[in-house]
Design an enzyme around this catalytic site. Structure first.
Site, PDB file in Angstrom:
ATOM      1  N   THR A 161       0.899  -1.147   0.000  1.00  0.00           N
ATOM      2  CA  THR A 161       0.000   0.000   0.000  1.00  0.00           C
ATOM      3  C   THR A 161       0.929   1.186   0.000  1.00  0.00           C
ATOM      4  O   THR A 161       2.103   1.026   0.290  1.00  0.00           O
ATOM      5  CB  THR A 161      -0.817  -0.035   1.325  1.00  0.00           C
ATOM      6  OG1 THR A 161      -1.795  -1.038   1.243  1.00  0.00           O
ATOM      7  CG2 THR A 161      -1.485   1.271   1.659  1.00  0.00           C
ATOM      8  N   ARG A 173     -13.916  -7.467  -1.134  1.00  0.00           N
ATOM      9  CA  ARG A 173     -13.198  -7.224   0.123  1.00  0.00           C
ATOM     10  C   ARG A 173     -12.577  -5.817   0.160  1.00  0.00           C
ATOM     11  O   ARG A 173     -11.979  -5.363  -0.806  1.00  0.00           O
ATOM     12  CB  ARG A 173     -12.108  -8.287   0.278  1.00  0.00           C
ATOM     13  CG  ARG A 173     -11.254  -8.147   1.544  1.00  0.00           C
ATOM     14  CD  ARG A 173      -9.924  -7.492   1.261  1.00  0.00           C
ATOM     15  NE  ARG A 173      -9.101  -7.379   2.459  1.00  0.00           N
ATOM     16  CZ  ARG A 173      -8.047  -6.568   2.557  1.00  0.00           C
ATOM     17  NH1 ARG A 173      -7.693  -5.826   1.535  1.00  0.00           N
ATOM     18  NH2 ARG A 173      -7.350  -6.502   3.663  1.00  0.00           N
ATOM     19  N   VAL A 174     -12.764  -5.117   1.252  1.00  0.00           N
ATOM     20  CA  VAL A 174     -12.144  -3.801   1.439  1.00  0.00           C
ATOM     21  C   VAL A 174     -11.292  -3.874   2.695  1.00  0.00           C
ATOM     22  O   VAL A 174     -11.710  -4.451   3.700  1.00  0.00           O
ATOM     23  CB  VAL A 174     -13.220  -2.696   1.585  1.00  0.00           C
ATOM     24  CG1 VAL A 174     -12.583  -1.367   1.953  1.00  0.00           C
ATOM     25  CG2 VAL A 174     -14.014  -2.560   0.290  1.00  0.00           C
ATOM     26  N   GLY A 175     -10.103  -3.308   2.636  1.00  0.00           N
ATOM     27  CA  GLY A 175      -9.190  -3.332   3.790  1.00  0.00           C
ATOM     28  C   GLY A 175      -9.290  -2.074   4.630  1.00  0.00           C
ATOM     29  O   GLY A 175     -10.295  -1.360   4.614  1.00  0.00           O
ATOM     30  N   ASP A 176      -8.241  -1.799   5.344  1.00  0.00           N
ATOM     31  CA  ASP A 176      -8.228  -0.689   6.303  1.00  0.00           C
ATOM     32  C   ASP A 176      -7.929   0.669   5.670  1.00  0.00           C
ATOM     33  O   ASP A 176      -8.304   1.705   6.228  1.00  0.00           O
ATOM     34  CB  ASP A 176      -7.169  -0.954   7.377  1.00  0.00           C
ATOM     35  CG  ASP A 176      -5.769  -1.097   6.765  1.00  0.00           C
ATOM     36  OD1 ASP A 176      -5.657  -1.725   5.680  1.00  0.00           O
ATOM     37  OD2 ASP A 176      -4.810  -0.574   7.334  1.00  0.00           O
ATOM     38  N   THR A 216       0.006   0.366   6.851  1.00  0.00           N
ATOM     39  CA  THR A 216       0.071  -0.678   5.821  1.00  0.00           C
ATOM     40  C   THR A 216       0.241  -2.026   6.501  1.00  0.00           C
ATOM     41  O   THR A 216       0.918  -2.133   7.521  1.00  0.00           O
ATOM     42  CB  THR A 216       1.234  -0.445   4.841  1.00  0.00           C
ATOM     43  OG1 THR A 216       1.348  -1.606   3.998  1.00  0.00           O
ATOM     44  CG2 THR A 216       2.560  -0.227   5.536  1.00  0.00           C
ATOM     45  N   GLY A 217      -0.402  -3.037   5.959  1.00  0.00           N
ATOM     46  CA  GLY A 217      -0.299  -4.371   6.540  1.00  0.00           C
ATOM     47  C   GLY A 217      -1.591  -5.123   6.369  1.00  0.00           C
ATOM     48  O   GLY A 217      -2.406  -4.784   5.504  1.00  0.00           O
ATOM     49  N   GLY A 274      -4.934  -5.644   6.580  1.00  0.00           N
ATOM     50  CA  GLY A 274      -5.980  -4.659   6.864  1.00  0.00           C
ATOM     51  C   GLY A 274      -7.017  -5.070   7.887  1.00  0.00           C
ATOM     52  O   GLY A 274      -7.471  -4.234   8.683  1.00  0.00           O
TER      53      GLY A 274
HETATM   54  N1  ASP Z   1      -3.533  -2.615   4.274  1.00  0.00           N
HETATM   55  C1  ASP Z   1      -3.823  -3.043   2.939  1.00  0.00           C
HETATM   56  C2  ASP Z   1      -5.140  -3.749   2.908  1.00  0.00           C
HETATM   57  O1  ASP Z   1      -5.393  -4.552   3.760  1.00  0.00           O
HETATM   58  C3  ASP Z   1      -2.789  -3.921   2.322  1.00  0.00           C
HETATM   59  C4  ASP Z   1      -1.354  -3.650   2.672  1.00  0.00           C
HETATM   60  O2  ASP Z   1      -1.042  -2.608   3.220  1.00  0.00           O
HETATM   61  O3  ASP Z   1      -0.492  -4.505   2.392  1.00  0.00           O
HETATM   62  O4  ASP Z   1      -5.898  -3.531   2.015  1.00  0.00           O
END
Ligand code: ASP
Length: 315
Positions: free
Chosen positions: A181, A209-212, A232-233, A235
């Protein structure tokens, strides 16, 4: 005390030096530097932190190496589905988009949501229609096609897990399925903070699917009284831990410093939930924090009076 500054990330995860070629590493470092410089120039000229984070994120969205905009990963159906958010620490105004296709710079669409609508989050077709009405030209599918991302989708499909109930697991628990991200947090000469985040989400994701990243408080947060944060990570864990807001709340309600709040949010709260990732943050005094619990995080900082710094591994 720096008068202004910017911190950025280009994603966290299983980034291992032994899996990196020197060319790829140089490409990432240059990409981070380009983003930092673009944001810094705006701040140096007296521009707003909002303009700086939008520009820094746009530069990474335009770079196919990062999982946002042009380099967005593919969903299971082979589409590029993007999420982005931006927040103004001065007013707590925020804008976000989720699950949008064919948008070249989702962060700028998020900003239009913030400035031109009475809403915070627009999704899918509605958000795309809003983009067209605002005069944004849709980018064709092939703008987003990169061979690297396509191969990643094929590998992810090959490794898919079937859960006991017959359901497919969407994410890969070891984090190998994710590709990052991008995000930025900045302080301007006027003492205002802003944050922005943009992502292509997780490779091989399903069901919309939607992340953070587009969720205010989870992946993106800014408040002049405390700090600006972009994460980032994995989500799902950032949403459950409300990680970006957690940093701000620890500062606001417990009087913690930015560093200790950011470290606690990642190493206590996120790690405690079993999640992995990292964040970048800056406060109104120009303190910065870039904690992560993964092997690596593409990251950089550029503070007034200093020189830009970039890092990838746990260095
Ligand atoms: N945080 C992002 C998500 O979950 C993905 C990422 O940062 O690797 O959509």
């Amino acid at each position: 005390m720096p008068e202004f500054g910017i911190v950025i990330h280009g994603g966290a995860g299983a980034i291992l030096k032994e899996k990196m070629t020197p060319e790829l590493e140089m490409g990432y470092r240059q990409g981070l530097l380009d983003s930092l410089t673009a944001g810094y120039r705006i701040l140096e000229a007296g521009g707003s932190s909002l303009d700086a984070v939008e520009m820094a994120v746009r530069v990474m969205e335009d770079n196919p190496l990062f999982n946002a905009g042009r380099g967005a990963v593919f969903t299971h159906r082979g589409r590029n589905e993007m999420d982005a958010a931006i927040m103004d620490g001065r007013t707590l105004a925020a804008g976000a988009v989720a699950g949008v296709h064919n948008i070249k710079n989702p962060v700028s669409l998020a900003r239009l949501v913030m400035e031109k609508t009475a809403h915070v989050l627009l999704t899918g077709e509605g958000a795309e229609e809003f983009a067209r009405r605002q005069g944004m030209e849709p980018a064709p599918d092939n703008y987003f096609f990169t061979d690297r991302r396509w191969q990643q989708l094929q590998e992810a499909i090959a490794k898919e897990n079937i859960l006991p109930g017959g359901e497919l697991s969407e994410g890969n628990p070891d984090g190998g399925n994710r590709c990052g991200t991008v995000g930025a947090a900045a302080l301007d000469r006027h003492g205002h903070l802003a944050a922005a985040t943009s992502t292509g989400g997780m490779s091989n994701s399903r069901y919309g699917r939607v992340g953070d990243s587009p969720i205010i408080g989870a992946g993106t947060y800014a408040n002049d009284r405390t700090c600006a944060v972009s994460t980032t990570g994995h989500g799902e864990f950032f949403m459950r831990g409300v990680i970006a807001y957690d940093v701000s709340a620890l500062m606001e309600y417990r009087g913690e410093s930015l560093i200790s709040a950011a470290e606690a949010a990642i190493h206590d709260r996120l790690t405690g939930l079993g999640g992995d990732g990292g964040l970048v943050a800056i406060d109104s005094r120009g303190n910065i924090a870039l904690p992560f619990n993964t092997p690596g995080m593409y990251r950089g900082y550029y503070l007034s009076g200093g020189v830009p710094g970039t890092a990838i591994y746990n260095e």
